[in-house]
Design an enzyme around this catalytic site. Structure first.
Site, PDB file in Angstrom:
ATOM      1  N   HIS A  87      24.993  28.908  54.157  1.00 13.55           N
ATOM      2  CA  HIS A  87      23.760  28.200  53.732  1.00 13.55           C
ATOM      3  C   HIS A  87      24.188  26.950  52.967  1.00 13.55           C
ATOM      4  O   HIS A  87      23.834  26.739  51.807  1.00 13.55           O
ATOM      5  CB  HIS A  87      22.885  29.110  52.866  1.00 13.55           C
ATOM      6  CG  HIS A  87      22.199  30.174  53.673  1.00 13.55           C
ATOM      7  ND1 HIS A  87      21.036  29.942  54.390  1.00 13.55           N
ATOM      8  CD2 HIS A  87      22.527  31.461  53.911  1.00 13.55           C
ATOM      9  CE1 HIS A  87      20.685  31.060  55.026  1.00 13.55           C
ATOM     10  NE2 HIS A  87      21.581  31.995  54.756  1.00 13.55           N
TER      11      HIS A  87
ATOM     12  N   ASN B 141      25.053  29.268  61.925  1.00 13.48           N
ATOM     13  CA  ASN B 141      23.709  29.242  61.367  1.00 13.48           C
ATOM     14  C   ASN B 141      23.747  28.791  59.922  1.00 13.48           C
ATOM     15  O   ASN B 141      24.611  29.207  59.148  1.00 13.48           O
ATOM     16  CB  ASN B 141      23.073  30.644  61.454  1.00 13.48           C
ATOM     17  CG  ASN B 141      23.000  31.149  62.877  1.00 13.48           C
ATOM     18  OD1 ASN B 141      23.768  32.015  63.269  1.00 13.48           O
ATOM     19  ND2 ASN B 141      22.099  30.599  63.654  1.00 13.48           N
ATOM     20  N   ALA B 142      22.800  27.949  59.521  1.00 10.12           N
ATOM     21  CA  ALA B 142      22.646  27.488  58.135  1.00 10.12           C
ATOM     22  C   ALA B 142      23.856  26.729  57.636  1.00 10.12           C
ATOM     23  O   ALA B 142      24.295  26.879  56.505  1.00 10.12           O
ATOM     24  CB  ALA B 142      22.319  28.650  57.202  1.00 10.12           C
TER      25      ALA B 142
ATOM     26  N   ALA C 159      15.599  30.803  56.032  1.00  2.00           N
ATOM     27  CA  ALA C 159      14.361  31.509  55.689  1.00  2.00           C
ATOM     28  C   ALA C 159      14.296  31.854  54.205  1.00  2.00           C
ATOM     29  O   ALA C 159      13.358  32.508  53.754  1.00  2.00           O
ATOM     30  CB  ALA C 159      14.256  32.786  56.526  1.00  2.00           C
TER      31      ALA C 159
ATOM     32  N   ASP D  70      22.991  41.265  60.121  1.00  2.00           N
ATOM     33  CA  ASP D  70      22.019  40.463  59.379  1.00  2.00           C
ATOM     34  C   ASP D  70      20.613  41.007  59.652  1.00  2.00           C
ATOM     35  O   ASP D  70      19.643  40.258  59.808  1.00  2.00           O
ATOM     36  CB  ASP D  70      22.109  38.981  59.744  1.00  2.00           C
ATOM     37  CG  ASP D  70      21.510  38.075  58.664  1.00  2.00           C
ATOM     38  OD1 ASP D  70      21.293  36.883  58.942  1.00  2.00           O
ATOM     39  OD2 ASP D  70      21.235  38.577  57.563  1.00  2.00           O
TER      40      ASP D  70
ATOM     41  N   GLU E  38      23.442  37.134  48.915  1.00  2.00           N
ATOM     42  CA  GLU E  38      23.395  35.918  49.737  1.00  2.00           C
ATOM     43  C   GLU E  38      22.439  34.939  49.060  1.00  2.00           C
ATOM     44  O   GLU E  38      21.239  34.944  49.320  1.00  2.00           O
ATOM     45  CB  GLU E  38      22.923  36.288  51.153  1.00  2.00           C
ATOM     46  CG  GLU E  38      23.069  35.163  52.152  1.00  2.00           C
ATOM     47  CD  GLU E  38      22.385  35.474  53.485  1.00  2.00           C
ATOM     48  OE1 GLU E  38      21.664  36.501  53.545  1.00  2.00           O
ATOM     49  OE2 GLU E  38      22.535  34.694  54.428  1.00  2.00           O
TER      50      GLU E  38
ATOM     51  N   LEU F 173      11.440  33.191  65.657  1.00  2.00           N
ATOM     52  CA  LEU F 173      12.204  34.386  65.347  1.00  2.00           C
ATOM     53  C   LEU F 173      12.125  34.699  63.865  1.00  2.00           C
ATOM     54  O   LEU F 173      12.173  33.799  63.024  1.00  2.00           O
ATOM     55  CB  LEU F 173      13.676  34.184  65.731  1.00  2.00           C
ATOM     56  CG  LEU F 173      13.968  34.253  67.225  1.00  2.00           C
ATOM     57  CD1 LEU F 173      15.416  33.880  67.490  1.00  2.00           C
ATOM     58  CD2 LEU F 173      13.672  35.647  67.758  1.00  2.00           C
TER      59      LEU F 173
ATOM     60  N   HIS G 189      20.749  34.943  68.313  1.00  4.80           N
ATOM     61  CA  HIS G 189      21.004  33.997  67.233  1.00  4.80           C
ATOM     62  C   HIS G 189      22.176  33.075  67.482  1.00  4.80           C
ATOM     63  O   HIS G 189      22.301  32.038  66.831  1.00  4.80           O
ATOM     64  CB  HIS G 189      21.223  34.751  65.913  1.00  4.80           C
ATOM     65  CG  HIS G 189      19.942  35.196  65.285  1.00  4.80           C
ATOM     66  ND1 HIS G 189      19.245  36.266  65.754  1.00  4.80           N
ATOM     67  CD2 HIS G 189      19.229  34.669  64.266  1.00  4.80           C
ATOM     68  CE1 HIS G 189      18.130  36.402  65.033  1.00  4.80           C
ATOM     69  NE2 HIS G 189      18.090  35.442  64.130  1.00  4.80           N
TER      70      HIS G 189
END
Lengths: 404, 277
Positions: free
Chosen positions: A211, A235-236, A154, A294, A143, A328, A272
């Protein structure tokens, strides 16, 4: 009654008094296993005149294909992205512990790291059959580092890279090798991403968009070049917008190559992703959902304070916080918790919840001819669950590898 | 002939299953003395098979020392096709009971030499000591197994081409696509079934009523091959009310009046638990 020796000497086990997930339905059928594979009992009866050597009574429980986790960063204090002194031991420990969650195959995931880490770690994590020692390693999930700076989440910013030359040379230079790699997450809007996507696809490595700041047309182009997965949907990535749905729009895109649809990872830990968002995605594209944990290294650790590398973590229930804050620090839900939560949040059927963690990841990785199903000839990797979908027993290649 | 008339399909299925159960248990089959059973397919015997499976699951009946011989199988249909009679017997019977696989005999419709396959089947029956009880059904055209109208009443196991009526009746199992329905079968002959020591014919439903009338109230005729069993010393016809609709009231009253005698064959219903040595 003994098995007939004409085809095989190996013992035959018949699992009775159970409901098995087959052809997308829970059916009251026996499950037959020989030599680590699911056996066709009708063929056994008529062609071999054979019968079972052993019968196992499953007390009316559910048998589902073993869960497959394609995104897990570590657990029990182990961080896959760290070049520790015993990388193999670390992977083996996690592989053994996740049997308790019903996971029979997984992709150890490495987050964005410097080339030195990749060069040290990747050769130590090999594709590995599952067994009593632990779940099977299907291959690595890399990833990063070819991701968007803005959407790194992150991931450490200093190790993010672009495709300078494009194609194989960037990949090999960064990762060192592509053997034992099952999936790569990248941002398709990066210049020169196309040759990389095509090269990875040609090598049978799944390409996932994530991402990323890509808009829908960039994401669609990535799919045309071979991408087949979305890393942790929502997310991302750019949020869904009604005039440019972004990567989320892949779920309902009509510009994908004929006959192909996209799978998408969902972290269904109740934290999440908002359950309403989970439902929107699921209802839009139910056959594409792939449950992932994850999970971060603190998964599996008991409640309280832990030091992991440079991080101080505080664990409370299903939340892992950066110590002293309410930020988180990654997901620590286990796969079977995700399956339960997914079913409860979406109201889907038991079959759909189980397939999201077994059949769909197998299809994503092109393994559904032998993993992720209980079809005749498939690997006998399965879990025995009670009606609340708690894991009671885990089997790999027909052998019990964990029992509650 | 015994004509056993029950009120409905379920009761008829249950009576037939109880009869088979008692016959097997009272025979006291063993490794030296197998009970040989002839078996049918189709929708009629499904209820009977369900009851037999229930008796087995309750521990009252075992098929460990039973040898079975099915009546027929399609030619050219892959053995694992869902409509093959192998699939039917596996799904509806064999997979639920404790019969030993080598004792379940079904004709192979994909054998390289079909007539040789039929001859071998006849030999297997002889080697097994003949059939103790042959269970069969009846087609709307009065056929037993696939002995279509015009079949010799002394015929043996052989290849038969199906009548148009039968192909049409079967179309519903092949997605109503006539081109997919098999046109040939291997079938036991009328003579083969007549050789059994006892024959039990299951007949349920109004659509079979005319065939039953032709089979038992008219003469022995190769156009209604089930009529051949008028000349068998031990035949039982088990039917529901609807199947008797074309019979004379006199016939039905007579045999209904005998039910107390017929019921002595199934009551008491025996169990292998009684015979634990």
């Amino acid at each position: 009654m003994p098995s007939n020796k004409s085809v095989s000497d190996a013992p035959i086990t018949q699992f009775v008094n159970c409901r098995i997930l087959k052809d997308h339905r829970l059916q009251r059928e026996d499950l037959w296993v020989r030599e680590g594979r699911i056996l066709d009992p009708e063929k056994l009866f008529f062609d071999e005149k054979g019968s079972a050597d052993y019968r196992v009574d499953c007390a009316d429980r559910i048998i589902a294909p073993g869960f497959i986790d394609v995104q897990i960063n570590g657990g029990y204090g182990i961080d896959f992205s760290q070049a520790s002194s015993n990388i193999r031991g670390g992977v083996a420990l996690v592989a053994k512990k996740i049997l308790e969650h019903g996971v029979t195959s997984f992709c150890p995931t490495l987050v964005t790291s410097p080339p030195a880490i990749y060069h040290q770690v990747i050769p130590e994590i090999e594709v590995h059959k599952g067994g009593p020692e632990g779940a099977a390693v299907i291959g690595l999930h890399l990833e990063g580092p070819f991701i968007s700076l803005e959407k790194r989440g992150a991931h450490p910013h200093q190790f993010i890279r672009t495709f300078s030359k494009g194609g194989v040379s960037d990949l090999i230079e960064t990762y060192g090798q592509l053997e034992n790699v099952a999936m790569v997450t990248l941002a398709p809007e990066l210049d020169n991403s196309r040759p990389a996507i095509q090269e990875l696809t040609k090598r049978g490595i799944a390409v996932s968009v994530g991402h990323s700041m890509a808009d829908l047309s960039q994401a669609e182009e990535a799919v045309h070049n071979g991408a087949s997965f979305i890393t942790h949907l929502f997310n991302a990535m750019l949020p869904f917008h009604h005039r440019d749905p972004g990567i989320v729009g892949l779920l309902t895109s009509d510009c994908l190559p004929a006959g192909r649809s996209v799978f998408y990872g969902m972290i269904a830990d109740g934290i999440h992703t908002h359950p309403a968002a989970l439902r929107i995605a699921y209802r839009a594209h139910p056959t594409g959902v792939v449950l992932v944990t994850d999970a971060v290294p603190s998964m599996g650790l008991p409640a309280g304070h832990h030091t992991l590398g440079q991080q101080e973590i505080h664990i409370q229930g299903l939340h892992a916080y950066v110590a002293g804050t309410t930020t988180l620090s990654g997901s620590i839900a286990t796969m079977n918790m995700c399956v339960k939560h997914f079913k409860q949040a979406t109201g889907c059927s038991t079959e759909a919840a189980l397939e999201a963690a077994s059949l769909h990841p197998a299809q994503l990785l092109g393994l559904s001819d032998r993993k992720g199903t209980l079809n005749y000839g498939s690997d006998a990797d399965f879990v025995v669950l009670d009606d609340s979908l708690s894991v009671r027993e885990t089997y790999i290649a027909g052998q019990q590898v964990w029992k509650n | 002939m015994r004509l056993v008339i029950l009120d409905d399909y379920d009761l008829a299925s249950e009576w037939a299953a109880k009869y088979i159960r008692n016959r097997i248990i009272q025979f006291k089959p063993s490794a030296d003395k197998y009970f040989t059973l002839g078996l049918p397919t189709g929708s009629t015997p499904l209820g009977c098979y369900r009851k037999l499976i229930e008796y087995h699951k309750n521990g009252d009946l075992s098929f460990k020392y039973v040898k079975t011989f099915n009546m027929d199988e399609y030619v050219g249909l892959p053995r694992d096709h869902p409509e093959s009679y192998h699939s039917y017997m596996w799904e509806n019977f064999f997979k639920h009971i404790d019969i030993q696989p080598q004792n379940a005999h079904i004709l192979d419709g994909n054998a390289p030499d079909l007539q040789a396959e039929c001859d071998a089947f006849e030999r297997k029956i002889t080697e097994a000591g003949g059939i103790e009880l042959f269970v069969g059904g009846i087609g709307p055209d009065g056929h037993i197994a696939f002995n279509e109208p015009g079949s010799s009443l002394v015929s043996r196991t052989r290849v038969k081409t199906l009548a148009k009526d039968t192909i049409l009746a079967n179309a519903r199992f092949f997605g109503n696509d006539l081109s997919k329905v098999p046109t040939m079968t291997l079938t036991v002959g009328v003579g083969t079934v007549m050789d059994a020591r006892e024959v039990m014919i299951l007949i349920t439903g109004a659509h079979k009523a005319f065939a039953l009338y032709k089979a038992i109230e008219e003469g022995v005729n190769h156009m209604w091959t089930v009529s051949a069993f008028q000349q068998h010393p031990h035949t039982i016809f088990v039917c529901d009310e609807d199947a008797t609709l074309e019979l004379r009231v006199k016939t039905v009253k007579y045999f209904k009046g005998l039910m107390h005698v017929h019921n002595q064959l199934v009551e008491p219903t025996h169990s292998i638990k009684d015979y634990k040595d």
